[in-house]
Design a protein around this motif. Structure first.
Motif, PDB file in Angstrom:
ATOM      1  N   LYS A  17       0.833  -1.203   0.000  1.00 41.97           N
ATOM      2  CA  LYS A  17       0.000   0.000   0.000  1.00 41.97           C
ATOM      3  C   LYS A  17       0.870   1.257   0.000  1.00 41.97           C
ATOM      4  CE  LYS A  17      -3.923  -2.111   2.396  1.00 41.97           C
ATOM      5  NZ  LYS A  17      -4.718  -2.148   3.646  1.00 41.97           N
ATOM      6  N   ASP A  20       2.472   1.637  -3.425  1.00 46.49           N
ATOM      7  CA  ASP A  20       1.501   2.138  -4.398  1.00 46.49           C
ATOM      8  C   ASP A  20       1.235   3.624  -4.190  1.00 46.49           C
ATOM      9  OD1 ASP A  20       1.312  -0.342  -5.500  1.00 46.49           O
ATOM     10  OD2 ASP A  20      -0.734  -0.760  -4.833  1.00 46.49           O
ATOM     11  N   ARG A  21       1.133   4.021  -2.943  1.00 47.95           N
ATOM     12  CA  ARG A  21       0.901   5.439  -2.640  1.00 47.95           C
ATOM     13  C   ARG A  21       2.070   6.277  -3.149  1.00 47.95           C
ATOM     14  NH1 ARG A  21      -1.907   8.713   1.244  1.00 47.95           N
ATOM     15  NH2 ARG A  21      -0.668  10.561   1.790  1.00 47.95           N
ATOM     16  N   LEU A  25       1.810   9.235  -5.945  1.00 55.25           N
ATOM     17  CA  LEU A  25       2.166  10.622  -5.651  1.00 55.25           C
ATOM     18  C   LEU A  25       3.354  11.088  -6.484  1.00 55.25           C
ATOM     19  CD1 LEU A  25       1.629  10.827  -1.778  1.00 55.25           C
ATOM     20  CD2 LEU A  25       0.036  11.329  -3.640  1.00 55.25           C
ATOM     21  N   MET A  59      -7.307   4.474  -2.769  1.00 53.03           N
ATOM     22  CA  MET A  59      -6.421   5.263  -1.895  1.00 53.03           C
ATOM     23  C   MET A  59      -6.922   6.688  -1.719  1.00 53.03           C
ATOM     24  SD  MET A  59      -2.572   4.043  -3.050  1.00 53.03           S
ATOM     25  CE  MET A  59      -2.824   4.140  -4.834  1.00 53.03           C
ATOM     26  N   PHE A  60      -7.460   7.272  -2.777  1.00 57.06           N
ATOM     27  CA  PHE A  60      -7.933   8.662  -2.730  1.00 57.06           C
ATOM     28  C   PHE A  60      -9.293   8.748  -3.412  1.00 57.06           C
ATOM     29  CE2 PHE A  60      -3.306   8.972  -2.527  1.00 57.06           C
ATOM     30  CZ  PHE A  60      -3.129   9.824  -1.438  1.00 57.06           C
ATOM     31  N   ILE A  66      -5.782  13.713  -4.176  1.00 55.19           N
ATOM     32  CA  ILE A  66      -4.417  13.343  -4.587  1.00 55.19           C
ATOM     33  C   ILE A  66      -3.537  14.585  -4.639  1.00 55.19           C
ATOM     34  CG2 ILE A  66      -2.998  12.261  -6.365  1.00 55.19           C
ATOM     35  CD1 ILE A  66      -5.488  10.765  -7.320  1.00 55.19           C
ATOM     36  N   ALA A  69      -2.530  15.655  -1.206  1.00 54.57           N
ATOM     37  CA  ALA A  69      -1.490  14.770  -0.664  1.00 54.57           C
ATOM     38  C   ALA A  69      -0.140  15.057  -1.300  1.00 54.57           C
ATOM     39  CB  ALA A  69      -1.885  13.311  -0.892  1.00 54.57           C
TER      40      ALA A  69
END
Length: 201
Positions: A17, A20-21, A25, A59-60, A66, A69
């Motif tokens: 996770k 992937d984040r 980003l 995630m978003f 996004i 973040a």
């Protein structure tokens, strides 16, 4: 901004996770810094990140989330790098002037496209309160960073240094002139020495 699927795949580990984040980003930051927020669609973010839209939306909830973040992470990295640089100087005055040395290095980066926060604010204005809040938070944090370096004993000096730095950032972004940081540095040096803060080259 559009919404999507909100279910999180249960099979993913915490490490996956986080990876992937980071991919998401990284991709979004590079795309919007180079092209702007509105010019970058979710399909392009999906393509560059290598993640499915389903995974992205797990995630978003929205593209706006996004972007927030991205700005939050960029702020932490940007100010940490500045802090590390100026802490390499023992003399308090040199620490303040080092701000402009660091800016000069940043302006000279081949990928420099100006201030991400100013760029996004100019593009979105007040249409996204969440993004606007991130822009204001970053600028306030930068101002407080400068105030701390001046030991908060002369708030008017801190304000002037902040404005010189911000002016250099905007000018370098528009004109593509990294040397403007040196002009601002000389003005700051005169200011700290008690002289007039002329920015004449």
């Amino acid at each position: 901004m559009s919404k999507g699927v909100t279910d999180v795949p249960a099979a993913l580990t915490a490490e996956q996770k986080a990876d992937d984040r980071g991919l998401l980003l990284d991709a979004t930051e590079s795309l919007i810094y180079a092209n702007g927020v509105q010019a970058v669609g979710m399909d392009k973010i999906r393509e560059v990140s290598g993640l499915s839209l389903k995974r992205i939306y797990s995630m978003f909830r929205t593209k706006e989330d996004i972007v927030v973040a991205v700005l939050r992470r960029r702020d932490a990295r940007w100010r940490a790098e500045l802090t590390t640089f100026v802490e390499g100087f023992d003399d308090p005055t040199q620490r303040i002037l080092a701000i402009f040395d660091w800016l000069r290095n940043w302006f000279g980066d081949p990928g420099f496209r100006g201030c991400a926060w100013i760029n996004i604010h100019g593009e979105l204005g007040p249409s996204s309160p969440a993004v606007l809040d991130e822009v204001r938070t970053h600028k306030q944090a930068f101002r407080e960073q400068i105030t701390a370096l001046t030991q908060a004993e002369q708030p008017e000096i801190a304000d002037a240094i902040y404005l010189l730095a911000e002016g250099a950032i905007v000018t370098a972004g528009i004109a593509g002139t990294p040397e403007i940081a040196e002009v601002a540095r000389r003005a700051a040096e005169r200011l700290l020495a008690g002289g007039p803060a002329s920015t004449t080259c």
